[in-house]
Design an enzyme around this catalytic site. Structure first.
Site, PDB file in Angstrom:
ATOM      1  N   PHE A  62       0.805  -1.235   0.000  1.00  0.00           N
ATOM      2  CA  PHE A  62       0.000   0.000   0.000  1.00  0.00           C
ATOM      3  C   PHE A  62       0.829   1.272   0.000  1.00  0.00           C
ATOM      4  CE2 PHE A  62      -2.372  -3.309   2.336  1.00  0.00           C
ATOM      5  CZ  PHE A  62      -3.292  -3.573   1.336  1.00  0.00           C
ATOM      6  N   GLY A  63       2.101   1.153   0.241  1.00  0.00           N
ATOM      7  CA  GLY A  63       2.926   2.352   0.251  1.00  0.00           C
ATOM      8  C   GLY A  63       4.108   2.200   1.179  1.00  0.00           C
ATOM      9  N   ASP A 115      -4.600 -11.167   7.000  1.00  0.00           N
ATOM     10  CA  ASP A 115      -3.301 -11.240   6.314  1.00  0.00           C
ATOM     11  C   ASP A 115      -2.234 -11.740   7.287  1.00  0.00           C
ATOM     12  OD1 ASP A 115      -1.501 -10.997   4.257  1.00  0.00           O
ATOM     13  OD2 ASP A 115      -1.119  -8.865   4.592  1.00  0.00           O
TER      14      ASP A 115
HETATM   15  N1  ATP Z   1       5.105  -1.492  13.371  1.00  0.00           N
HETATM   16  C1  ATP Z   1       6.225  -1.730  12.683  1.00  0.00           C
HETATM   17  N2  ATP Z   1       7.421  -1.692  13.304  1.00  0.00           N
HETATM   18  C2  ATP Z   1       8.556  -1.928  12.620  1.00  0.00           C
HETATM   19  N3  ATP Z   1       8.595  -2.221  11.293  1.00  0.00           N
HETATM   20  C3  ATP Z   1       7.436  -2.274  10.629  1.00  0.00           C
HETATM   21  C4  ATP Z   1       6.184  -2.037  11.273  1.00  0.00           C
HETATM   22  N4  ATP Z   1       5.190  -2.166  10.348  1.00  0.00           N
HETATM   23  C5  ATP Z   1       5.798  -2.484   9.194  1.00  0.00           C
HETATM   24  N5  ATP Z   1       7.129  -2.548   9.343  1.00  0.00           N
HETATM   25  C6  ATP Z   1       8.120  -2.883   8.303  1.00  0.00           C
HETATM   26  O1  ATP Z   1       7.883  -2.079   7.156  1.00  0.00           O
HETATM   27  C7  ATP Z   1       8.047  -2.845   5.971  1.00  0.00           C
HETATM   28  C8  ATP Z   1       6.794  -2.732   5.092  1.00  0.00           C
HETATM   29  O2  ATP Z   1       5.702  -3.229   5.833  1.00  0.00           O
HETATM   30  P1  ATP Z   1       4.241  -3.428   5.243  1.00  0.00           P
HETATM   31  O3  ATP Z   1       3.447  -4.049   6.332  1.00  0.00           O
HETATM   32  O4  ATP Z   1       3.758  -2.160   4.646  1.00  0.00           O
HETATM   33  O5  ATP Z   1       4.444  -4.396   4.047  1.00  0.00           O
HETATM   34  P2  ATP Z   1       4.691  -5.933   4.013  1.00  0.00           P
HETATM   35  O6  ATP Z   1       4.033  -6.576   5.203  1.00  0.00           O
HETATM   36  O7  ATP Z   1       6.170  -6.143   3.848  1.00  0.00           O
HETATM   37  O8  ATP Z   1       3.948  -6.330   2.692  1.00  0.00           O
HETATM   38  P3  ATP Z   1       2.369  -6.331   2.381  1.00  0.00           P
HETATM   39  O9  ATP Z   1       1.925  -4.906   2.361  1.00  0.00           O
HETATM   40  O10 ATP Z   1       2.311  -6.960   1.060  1.00  0.00           O
HETATM   41  O11 ATP Z   1       1.696  -7.120   3.449  1.00  0.00           O
HETATM   42  C9  ATP Z   1       8.357  -4.266   6.397  1.00  0.00           C
HETATM   43  O12 ATP Z   1       9.745  -4.458   6.321  1.00  0.00           O
HETATM   44  C10 ATP Z   1       7.922  -4.319   7.836  1.00  0.00           C
HETATM   45  O13 ATP Z   1       8.741  -5.207   8.593  1.00  0.00           O
END
Ligand code: ATP
Length: 408
Positions: free
Chosen positions: A30-31, A166
């Site tokens: 999503f970004g 998810d």
């Molecule tokens: N609360 C958080 N604390 C630390 N790192 C985070 C947190 N939320 C997300 N991240 C990190 O940011 C990055 C992107 O996370 P995001 O959840 O947007 O995407 P994703 O889970 O990798 O993929 P998708 O959106 O396809 O589920 C990842 O490396 C994730 O570990």
């Protein structure tokens, strides 16, 4: 909109100036995800950007409504959702920053080291994920166990139920009290005492229907349940299927279903046939995993049913005791601090008393010296009568003469 935003306003880019924007952590479907500093509290947080310029007003409203529900979801095993904010095209979500990596990093670490994840740790992580899922699926917190033989009463569903939708190792964040340092490093991490936090809750409901998601989602649905693949609605049991797949991956260090093509993967998931986990693990663990990765929704267990398992009750009880021990350590540290402060204050008090004593002694000695000088010079004695008393008479010039007269 959040009222603090009014107080702090927006900067030139239309972003909330209450936050200092720091480095990018990563990018999801999503970004972009960034670290931010919440200036009023000096707290490090994560800011997730969601581009929603393409959404119609109904979709936007649904997204905001979900944010509102998530901001009420407070649980020690769920990444805290602090706040949200938006400008014309982007929705910003402010969440708890988890500095110690996630389950996918932990699995990669064990895979690289060619080691199995200890079974006790797997049960502990399972208990924490299920406790968080229980909170989401029933809208109420699980009551702590008195003993491992307690049977929890069947839950009464509350309001604002949330389905994760998810669940995957990358959305299960870890933290540990023994963790030293700021950034993730598997070598420094003590995996034997991990605190699990589920992240990325629920929002997929609003986002997956949007065109943006359909065109940008690049993830492989290793953990997606067969009913969801067959376009049936999500239910809490879909999370349980994903949970089973995640636990399987912790044991086998690979997901239960893998394939070269998306179609082949779908086919395998729908048959629900997967290899047994390594013999290193107990039969109980294998049977819990098997019960979750079950096509039949009628026999797939709920979070409540799974939490009745004796191994999970033992894991929960030992987590409760660890927490209790941690609280005792905190309390002990607090008492030591108070003891140190009191000792310091006692030292300062002693010093002050010594100063007063020495000052008093000096004044007293000066007074005595002065008096002696007066006596020696035969002056009329003045001041400090309590020092003189009877002796005062001796120094009157006519005293001896008068005494002699009296004797006669
Ligand atoms: N609360 C958080 N604390 C630390 N790192 C985070 C947190 N939320 C997300 N991240 C990190 O940011 C990055 C992107 O996370 P995001 O959840 O947007 O995407 P994703 O889970 O990798 O993929 P998708 O959106 O396809 O589920 C990842 O490396 C994730 O570990």
């Amino acid at each position: 909109m959040h009222n603090r935003r009014m107080a702090f306003g927006q900067n030139a880019e239309g972003q909330n100036s209450e936050y200092e924007v720091l480095e990018e952590i990563g990018r999801g479907s999503f970004g972009c995800v960034r670290k931010v500093m919440h200036i009023p509290t000096n707290k490090l947080m994560v800011r997730k950007e969601i581009k929603y310029g393409h959404m119609n007003s109904k979709e936007r409203q649904q997204l905001i409504a979900e944010c509102s529900i998530l901001s009420q979801l407070k649980h020690e095993n769920i990444v805290e959702f602090y706040n949200w904010d938006s400008n014309k095209d982007v929705l910003y979500l402010y969440m708890e920053y988890c500095s110690s990596g996630d389950l996918s990093q932990m699995i990669s670490y064990y895979k690289k080291e060619r080691k199995y994840i200890p079974e006790k740790l797997i049960w502990s992580i399972m208990a924490q994920i299920l406790t968080a899922l229980y909170r989401c699926h029933y809208g109420t917190d699980l009551i702590p166990l008195e003993t491992i033989y307690d049977k929890a009463k069947p839950p009464i569903k509350g309001n604002n139920l949330v389905i994760h939708r998810d669940l995957k190792p990358g959305n299960i964040f870890l933290s540990t009290r023994k963790w030293e340092g700021d950034e993730y490093s598997p070598k420094k991490m003590d995996y034997n005492k991990v605190l699990v936090k589920l992240g990325d809750f629920g929002l997929a409901k609003s986002l997956e229907s949007s065109i943006e998601f359909a065109t940008t989602y690049v993830g492989t649905p290793y953990y997606m349940s067969p009913e969801v693949l067959m376009d049936q609605p999500y239910s809490p049991l879909s999370d349980i299927w994903s949970f089973g797949c995640v636990i399987y991956e912790m044991c086998s260090l690979r997901p239960p279903f893998q394939a070269k093509t998306y179609m082949e993967l779908q086919r395998r998931i729908k048959t629900a046939r997967f290899e047994r986990i390594p013999d290193y693990y107990s039969h109980e663990l294998q049977s819990v995993i098997k019960s979750c990765i079950d096509i039949n929704l009628g026999t797939r267990p709920s979070a409540y049913t799974l939490l009745q398992d004796i191994q999970l009750r033992i894991a929960r009880k030992s987590l409760q005791l660890e927490r209790f021990e941690d609280n005792l350590f905190d309390y002990e540290r607090e008492l030591i601090n108070i003891g140190n402060i009191l000792e310091q204050q006692a030292g300062e008090y002693e010093m002050e008393m010594a100063n007063i004593r020495s000052q008093y002694r000096k004044e007293f000695e000066a007074a005595v010296e002065q008096r002696v000088r007066e006596i020696m010079s035969g002056k009329k004695i003045s001041g400090a009568p309590e020092l003189m008393n009877g002796r005062k008479q001796l120094h009157r010039p006519d005293y001896h003469w008068r005494m002699r007269e009296r004797e006669r």
